[in-house]
Motif scaffolding. Structure first.
Motif, PDB file in Angstrom:
ATOM      1  N   MET A 118       0.947  -0.935  -0.002  1.00 20.87           N
ATOM      2  CA  MET A 118      -0.117  -0.023  -0.013  1.00 20.87           C
ATOM      3  C   MET A 118       0.916   1.276  -0.093  1.00 20.87           C
ATOM      4  SD  MET A 118      -3.184   1.244   2.391  1.00 20.87           S
ATOM      5  CE  MET A 118      -2.230   2.340   3.471  1.00 20.87           C
ATOM      6  N   TYR A 130      -5.308   2.013   9.143  1.00 27.59           N
ATOM      7  CA  TYR A 130      -4.275   1.080   8.768  1.00 27.59           C
ATOM      8  C   TYR A 130      -4.454  -0.143   9.175  1.00 27.59           C
ATOM      9  CZ  TYR A 130      -1.096   5.139   7.497  1.00 27.59           C
ATOM     10  OH  TYR A 130      -0.712   6.221   6.974  1.00 27.59           O
ATOM     11  N   ARG A 169      -6.569  -2.078   6.424  1.00 32.26           N
ATOM     12  CA  ARG A 169      -5.815  -2.426   5.183  1.00 32.26           C
ATOM     13  C   ARG A 169      -4.997  -3.537   5.690  1.00 32.26           C
ATOM     14  NH1 ARG A 169      -9.274   1.755   5.370  1.00 32.26           N
ATOM     15  NH2 ARG A 169      -9.739   2.284   3.140  1.00 32.26           N
ATOM     16  N   GLY A 187      -7.063  -6.400   5.076  1.00 33.32           N
ATOM     17  CA  GLY A 187      -7.417  -6.461   3.905  1.00 33.32           C
ATOM     18  C   GLY A 187      -6.249  -6.922   3.026  1.00 33.32           C
ATOM     19  N   ALA A 218      -2.798  -5.902   2.892  1.00 35.08           N
ATOM     20  CA  ALA A 218      -1.626  -5.069   2.379  1.00 35.08           C
ATOM     21  C   ALA A 218      -0.219  -5.876   2.982  1.00 35.08           C
ATOM     22  CB  ALA A 218      -1.582  -3.946   3.052  1.00 35.08           C
ATOM     23  N   ILE A 258       2.512  -1.379   4.440  1.00 33.31           N
ATOM     24  CA  ILE A 258       1.834  -0.318   4.218  1.00 33.31           C
ATOM     25  C   ILE A 258       2.787   0.802   4.461  1.00 33.31           C
ATOM     26  CG2 ILE A 258       0.215   1.276   5.474  1.00 33.31           C
ATOM     27  CD1 ILE A 258      -1.363  -1.158   6.381  1.00 33.31           C
ATOM     28  N   TRP A 317      -6.631   1.474  -2.391  1.00 35.13           N
ATOM     29  CA  TRP A 317      -6.864   0.965  -0.979  1.00 35.13           C
ATOM     30  C   TRP A 317      -7.832   1.893  -0.153  1.00 35.13           C
ATOM     31  CZ3 TRP A 317      -5.151  -3.419   1.132  1.00 35.13           C
ATOM     32  CH2 TRP A 317      -4.039  -4.115   0.534  1.00 35.13           C
ATOM     33  N   ASP A 326     -11.123   0.417  -1.650  1.00 36.23           N
ATOM     34  CA  ASP A 326     -11.573  -1.166  -1.167  1.00 36.23           C
ATOM     35  C   ASP A 326     -10.412  -1.453  -0.017  1.00 36.23           C
ATOM     36  OD1 ASP A 326     -12.113  -3.933  -0.690  1.00 36.23           O
ATOM     37  OD2 ASP A 326     -13.137  -4.025  -2.509  1.00 36.23           O
ATOM     38  N   ALA A 327     -10.382  -1.483   1.185  1.00 38.78           N
ATOM     39  CA  ALA A 327      -9.626  -1.820   2.265  1.00 38.78           C
ATOM     40  C   ALA A 327      -9.106  -3.402   2.166  1.00 38.78           C
ATOM     41  CB  ALA A 327     -10.417  -1.394   3.403  1.00 38.78           C
ATOM     42  N   PHE A 346      -8.323  -4.690  -0.727  1.00 38.64           N
ATOM     43  CA  PHE A 346      -7.861  -4.681  -2.043  1.00 38.64           C
ATOM     44  C   PHE A 346      -6.987  -6.033  -2.387  1.00 38.64           C
ATOM     45  CE2 PHE A 346      -4.508  -3.483  -5.435  1.00 38.64           C
ATOM     46  CZ  PHE A 346      -5.531  -3.193  -6.432  1.00 38.64           C
ATOM     47  N   CYS A 406     -11.048   1.908  -7.581  1.00 38.64           N
ATOM     48  CA  CYS A 406     -10.773   3.193  -7.524  1.00 38.64           C
ATOM     49  C   CYS A 406     -11.113   3.888  -9.077  1.00 38.64           C
ATOM     50  CB  CYS A 406      -9.174   3.414  -7.148  1.00 38.64           C
ATOM     51  SG  CYS A 406      -8.906   5.118  -7.421  1.00 38.64           S
ATOM     52  N   THR A 453     -14.362   4.722   4.230  1.00 40.95           N
ATOM     53  CA  THR A 453     -13.027   5.321   4.292  1.00 40.95           C
ATOM     54  C   THR A 453     -13.030   6.488   5.030  1.00 40.95           C
ATOM     55  OG1 THR A 453     -12.340   4.420   2.393  1.00 40.95           O
ATOM     56  CG2 THR A 453     -11.156   6.419   2.849  1.00 40.95           C
TER      57      THR A 453
END
Length: 668
Positions: A23, A44, A47, A50, A52, A55, A317, A320-321, A323, A338, A365
């Motif tokens: 991310m 965070y 994510r 999600g 990542a 980050i 991100w 969509d958290a 992703f 996005c 978000t």
């Protein structure tokens, strides 16, 4: 995606990563405010869940004069304390976090820092309209020490890595570019001189933190500024950074002053991957790419071509958290893409006044710290209207456990958003409608298209949400508005009316400008057609299939007023590129069979036209009130909640409509 390159493990220095989807850094506009620390951490943490792999935070300024509004600054003790807490929370959540170390240089604003900006040379910035002070030898030494100390702090505070910001026109990038570095000492003049500070910052950090702590350098692969760093010089910088001890290079594109779009929806997917690929071919350390890698397909292709080792999209991100997790689960249908619209992210970050970053298509978000819990008393909910406000209301209500039925009068969902998807660069809007349709199906929402519910039908529901949107407004006092050559923007975008040959568009706001762009782009020969002829040595006879002309009439002196600052200039450039004539400061007085009479303080003009397109605003659709009149005995119980354009047609604002619908449905 089972054999996806994106899902292969990778390493950056000593840091082992589960896959190749990072991310990228995003400045959220709330950093440094202790009252917002829980929200920042929740953003965070969501994510991390999600998927990542790593980050990268937004800017953390290494010195006060290189900071700004809503940024962490490492010389502020409380900011350091907050960053330690943040790093601890992300570790506890199972995530990996890198701190981005930044000095904004001539992009700093004295009104925000209270200090004079400092840069390699005293060369004014078009972005801030300020002229910085040229840095002294002592200033340069302070910067090197601040970056090294910032890296040591990050390591000791529990971060997994750092990223040095040396791209996008910030301080280290300014030293590299001859546009902003006119120095004659060892930090300017020659290529080696311009590279020196970036290389010494990396070497100084490496000496301070040792070989075990991962160091990423975000460098500019292409400044997109006439007269700036050349491609060969860029590759020389990449090699010098590797030799100085960088573990990976993250390649950015463009400055904030660049006149070529780099992140907007007009930019094709993966457009800059080849620039990243040139850097990767020049070094032996991992290389990361970011710009316009917003879909799994674009990211996968970039890795397959060997252009990069990792991808680090940022705004996807926000949309969509989850992703990366959805990519890993091959859930492309469930991915909220996005739109690269910039409306609630970059426009908030760079607006005046600045606002906290949000997302048009993801109303959660910026609200991650707020609890989202199922209803303890599920009810039956009717949503009337299938535009984005209605779709979001239905989705959120169903996620909370309510039994939801969505009514849409037309045969297709989408409303004004579907019309907008006809605009060049906005075809991606259909991805949002696809996402909603899939989500509603998975949630068991009953979707009834081609249906206008009666008051009698609505009596069966506990709550009614009206999201019937807007319709074009045609001024009653406009003489000639009922003539056959007149139509509305909805007629054009829906395909109900064919194009004229000499078109006058009345209304130069965002809708009028978009319609002008759509008509001009559609009438022109497509890029694929031009490419077909060009590759075979032929030139089309004309840029248009038939003679065609557009005049856009704006009452305001500011065309496309209301369009966000990060995209308005791109839209205006597109209108200019396609030959749209723009008249500013003119009012439409009357329409007759041959065209339009317009006037301003200097007098009046007649514009010949065989088609007049009215983009004169919208009004809320209120026919729902008539539906409910039949249920007067139940008037109180049937009183609906009204959201989106149906409640306020002042301007089309999908972000506001979606957020409003989300908040309402959360409260049901």
């Amino acid at each position: 995606m089972g054999s996806s390159l994106l899902l292969q493990r990778g390493t950056i220095g000593t840091l082992a990563l589960d896959h190749r989807i990072l991310m990228g850094a995003m400045h959220l506009g709330i950093e440094g405010d202790r009252r917002e620390l829980d929200q920042l951490a929740a953003f965070y943490e969501e994510r991390v869940r999600g998927g990542a792999a790593l980050i990268i935070t937004g800017h953390a300024a290494v010195l006060p004069e290189g900071g700004g509004h809503g940024m962490f600054c490492l010389t502020v003790p409380d900011h350091r304390d907050q960053l330690r807490e943040l790093a601890g929370r992300i570790r506890a959540a199972g995530g990996k976090l890198a701190l981005q170390l930044t000095h904004t240089g001539r992009y700093a604003r004295s009104a925000e820092t209270g200090l004079t900006p400092k840069a390699p040379s005293a060369i004014a910035s078009r972005l801030t309209r300020e002229t910085p002070e040229a840095m002294t030898a002592s200033d340069i030494a302070d910067v090197k020490e601040a970056f090294a100390e910032g890296a040591r702090f990050a390591r000791d505070a529990g971060f997994h890595a750092i990223e040095i910001m040396g791209s996008e026109g910030y301080l280290l990038n300014e030293f590299m570019s001859p546009l902003t570095n006119a120095r004659e000492d060892e930090y300017g003049g020659t290529l080696d001189g311009r590279i020196r500070l970036s290389a010494e910052v990396v070497a100084g950090i490496r000496a301070r933190v040792g070989r075990e702590f991962p160091v990423i350098f975000r460098m500019s692969g292409e400044d997109v500024m006439d007269g700036s760093t050349t491609p060969d010089e860029t590759l020389a910088l990449a090699r010098a950074l590797e030799q100085s001890g960088a573990d990976a290079l993250n390649v950015g594109i463009g400055w904030h002053e660049s006149r070529l779009p780099t992140v907007g929806a007009t930019v094709p997917s993966g457009a800059f991957a080849h620039i990243v690929g040139a850097v990767r071919a020049a070094v032996g350390i991992p290389v990361i790419g970011a710009n316009r890698l917003h879909t799994p397909e674009a990211a996968e292709q970039a890795l397959a071509r060997g252009d990069m080792d990792f991808v680090a999209p940022a705004r996807p991100w926000l949309a969509d958290a989850a992703f990366a997790r959805k990519i890993a689960q091959s859930d492309r249908d469930g991915l909220n893409l996005c739109l690269a619209c910039n409306q609630a992210c970059l426009d908030h970050a760079f607006g005046n006044p600045r606002k906290a970053v949000a997302c048009l298509v993801n109303p959660r978000t910026g609200r991650e710290a707020e609890p989202f819990v199922p209803s303890d008393a599920p009810i039956a909910v009717a949503v009337v209207g299938g535009g984005v406000a209605g779709l979001q209301a239905a989705k959120t209500a169903a996620e909370r456990g309510h039994a939801v039925t969505l009514f849409e009068a037309r045969d297709r969902l989408g409303g004004q958003f579907l019309l907008a998807s006809r605009i060049p660069s906005k075809a991606v809007f259909r991805e949002t409608l696809r996402y909603y349709a899939v989500a509603l199906q998975r949630l068991g929402v009953a979707v009834r298209t081609g249906t206008v519910p009666s008051a009698e039908e609505l009596k069966a529901f506990d709550r009614v949400v009206v999201a019937t949107g807007v319709e074009p407004y045609v001024p009653e006092q406009l003489e000639g508005a009922d003539l056959s050559l007149v139509c509305t923007y909805a007629d054009i975008l829906s395909g109900a009316r064919a194009f004229g040959r000499k078109v006058v568009i009345v209304g130069g706001g965002g809708i009028g400008s978009d319609v002008a762009h759509y008509m001009a782009e559609t009438a022109a020969l497509g890029q694929d057609v031009n490419a077909f002829f060009a590759e075979r040595g032929y030139a089309p006879a004309s840029a248009h299939a038939v003679p065609f002309g557009i005049t856009l009439v704006s009452r305001s002196e500011k065309v496309a007023k209301g369009v966000g600052p990060t995209t308005r200039w791109v839209l205006l450039e597109e209108l200019k590129r396609r030959g749209v004539e723009v008249l500013k400061g003119y009012r439409c007085r009357a329409i007759d069979a041959g065209g339009v009479w317009v006037e301003n303080e200097a007098g009046e003009r007649f514009l010949e036209a065989d088609q007049v397109v009215l983009c004169t605003g919208q009004r809320s659709r209120t026919d729902w009130a008539e539906w409910l009149q039949a249920g007067e005995g139940d008037a109180e119980r049937l009183r609906p909640d009204v959201v989106g354009g149906a409640s306020d047609a002042a301007e089309l604002n999908a972000a506001r409509a979606i957020r409003q619908a989300y908040e309402l449905a959360k409260s049901l």
